[in-house]
Design an enzyme around this catalytic site. Structure first.
Site, mmCIF file in Angstrom:
data_model
loop_
_atom_site.group_PDB
_atom_site.id
_atom_site.type_symbol
_atom_site.label_atom_id
_atom_site.label_comp_id
_atom_site.label_asym_id
_atom_site.label_seq_id
_atom_site.Cartn_x
_atom_site.Cartn_y
_atom_site.Cartn_z
ATOM 1 N N ASP A 93 42.148 24.687 44.047
ATOM 2 C CA ASP A 93 42.215 23.415 44.770
ATOM 3 C C ASP A 93 43.642 22.871 44.703
ATOM 4 O O ASP A 93 44.080 22.359 43.677
ATOM 5 C CB ASP A 93 41.220 22.424 44.162
ATOM 6 C CG ASP A 93 41.220 21.076 44.867
ATOM 7 O OD1 ASP A 93 42.010 20.889 45.815
ATOM 8 O OD2 ASP A 93 40.445 20.190 44.454
ATOM 9 N N HIS A 99 48.542 45.744 42.155
ATOM 10 C CA HIS A 99 47.470 45.684 41.152
ATOM 11 C C HIS A 99 48.008 45.888 39.737
ATOM 12 O O HIS A 99 47.411 45.407 38.770
ATOM 13 C CB HIS A 99 46.394 46.730 41.462
ATOM 14 C CG HIS A 99 45.045 46.398 40.904
ATOM 15 N ND1 HIS A 99 44.852 45.941 39.615
ATOM 16 C CD2 HIS A 99 43.803 46.461 41.457
ATOM 17 C CE1 HIS A 99 43.558 45.750 39.400
ATOM 18 N NE2 HIS A 99 42.897 46.055 40.510
#
Length: 457
Positions: free
Chosen positions: A400, A167
């Protein structure tokens, strides 16, 4: 064995394409140094053969990742954690030759079973997630890699992209932005659009101005905690499932809240979705027969991107093209009996709406007292807390790679002791939001009954 690892390669930016970089951590990063890695899976409906996967898809993924890393060099870098924490602070460093590990695997597990929304055993998903590389040591520092990636083929059905990241590398906006970029480069067979973007990424921590006081307070609180290797939380004993609130559902929930709170001018889809899920999770403890003190406090945390947002700490606000951690948020605390009451959802939604208005959207309050966040944390240790992972604004399903958008997002880092929800956009024609949960079996069954029953009005 149903899943087989074929190879793991270290992918680096093209030679000479990325300059060495050293980034000292500021307080926005330091708070996450000892936090568990964020672990996520994106499933794609993309039938292909093992031959096509190995000869076309895998080489393309490696090449596009290399091209993308030249624009995101810290992703290939490492966290340097000082051995003598009294003399120095952690930093992120990228030097030529650093790599991001990419694992390639093939699985014969049931793709449709994995990508359904029904309750499934959480532990089976870890086959598709790369473990973070082990810690190393160099001179005065422990060295911790910041990311690990995996592409798993389900022959004839689809592909899963697994992502584990520290993180302290960055928040959702940063990491999702990197994944969008990798997908775009892969889809377009080149990084022309990244080269031509109008606002190149900013890594320089000086955008925060003078945060020395907060930096020192945070590091003082964290430096005596040993940096330990990340591990998979197996066995988790959890089930994971997805629940959709269609636009028609959120509209009904908004109307219910507004009818009970006529002075409330506006309530967002996020507020009603989070409140409905939170109240259902709290109610599920009672329904599952757990012992609960009805006068104890329930706490709800929600994140808010601080970039471009006027606030009490950083002026001018941090630019929106900053890469790293830049998170604030809000906190709601209510008695268990109020959240679990028949109209607990309405009370929770009004409280969250008020928190967004007065904690997040109020310049004087947003990030106010941020230097005390760590010192305030112990008081929440024994309380029942619930949080949000992810955001529809930064949706990993929009990555995508040329196979269409993702069909299912699974956030495996929710398989921890405390409970939280993931949130992404629904891909079906009715629109809406998809809530992901990881709960013990009895709690999941109770939650599903409460969640689905509450929408029948």
């Amino acid at each position: 064995m149903s899943t087989t690892v074929l190879e793991t390669s270290g992918i680096s930016p093209p030679p000479g394409s990325a300059a060495d970089l050293t980034l000292p951590l500021c307080f926005f990063d330091i708070i996450w140094v000892h936090f568990h890695p964020i672990r996520r899976l994106i499933f794609y409906n993309h039938p292909c053969t093992e031959a096509e996967f190995s000869t076309t898809i895998v080489p393309n993924l490696k090449h596009s990742l290399s091209l993308t890393l030249q624009h995101y060099p810290p992703v290939a870098g490492n966290l340097l954690y000082p051995l003598d924490t009294d003399k120095s602070r952690p930093l992120i460093r990228y030097v030529s030759g650093d790599t991001a590990p990419l694992t390639i695997a093939v699985s014969h597990r049931d793709f449709d079973e994995l990508t359904g929304g029904h309750a499934r055993d959480s532990d089976q998903f870890y086959d598709f997630l790369p473990p973070m590389p082990p810690l190393a040591e160099e001179e005065n520092y422990k060295i911790a890699p910041l990311i690990a990636l995996q592409a798993t083929l389900f022959p004839g059905r689809g592909i899963c992209i697994g992502l584990s990241n520290h993180h302290c590398l960055g928040d959702a906006r940063s990491i999702v932005g990197f994944m969008w970029a990798w997908a775009e480069v892969n889809r377009n067979s080149g990084d022309k659009q990244l080269r031509n973007r109008s606002s190149p990424l900013i890594y320089d921590r000086s955008v925060f101005g003078d945060t020395k006081n907060a930096d020192e307070k945070f590091w003082s609180a964290m430096r005596n905690v040993a940096l330990t290797p990340s591990s998979f939380p197996l066995p988790s004993g959890r089930l994971r499932a997805a629940f959709t609130l269609h636009q028609s559902d959120t509209k009904k929930l908004k109307n219910m809240v507004l009818s009970k709170n006529p002075d409330l001018a506006f309530i967002s889809s996020f507020a009603v979705t989070a409140a409905y899920t939170w109240s259902s999770v709290v109610k599920s403890a009672d329904a599952a027969g757990e012992e609960v003190d009805e006068n104890s406090d329930e706490v709800f945390f929600f994140p808010a991107d601080a970039r471009g947002r006027p606030n009490a700490m950083v002026d001018p606000p941090v630019p929106e093209n900053y890469f790293g951690n830049c998170l604030g948020g809000g906190m709601i605390k209510m008695e268990h009996k109020k959240v679990a009451a028949e109209e607990g959802f309405v009370a929770a939604a009004a409280a969250i709406a008020d928190g967004i208005k007065n904690q997040v959207n109020d310049k004087e309050n947003f990030l106010k007292g941020a230097e005390n966040w760590l010192s305030d944390m112990p008081k929440f240790g024994e309380l029942s807390t619930f949080g949000v992972s992810g955001s529809p604004k930064f949706d990993l399903l929009d990555s995508d790679f040329g196979w269409g958008t993702g069909s299912r997002l699974e956030v495996l880092s929710m398989d921890k002791e405390k409970y939280s929800m993931s949130l992404c956009n629904s891909s079906d024609s009715a629109g809406g939001l998809v809530v992901g949960l990881s709960l013990p079996k009895e709690r999941m069954e109770a939650f599903a009954t409460i969640f689905e029953g509450g929408l029948k009005f």
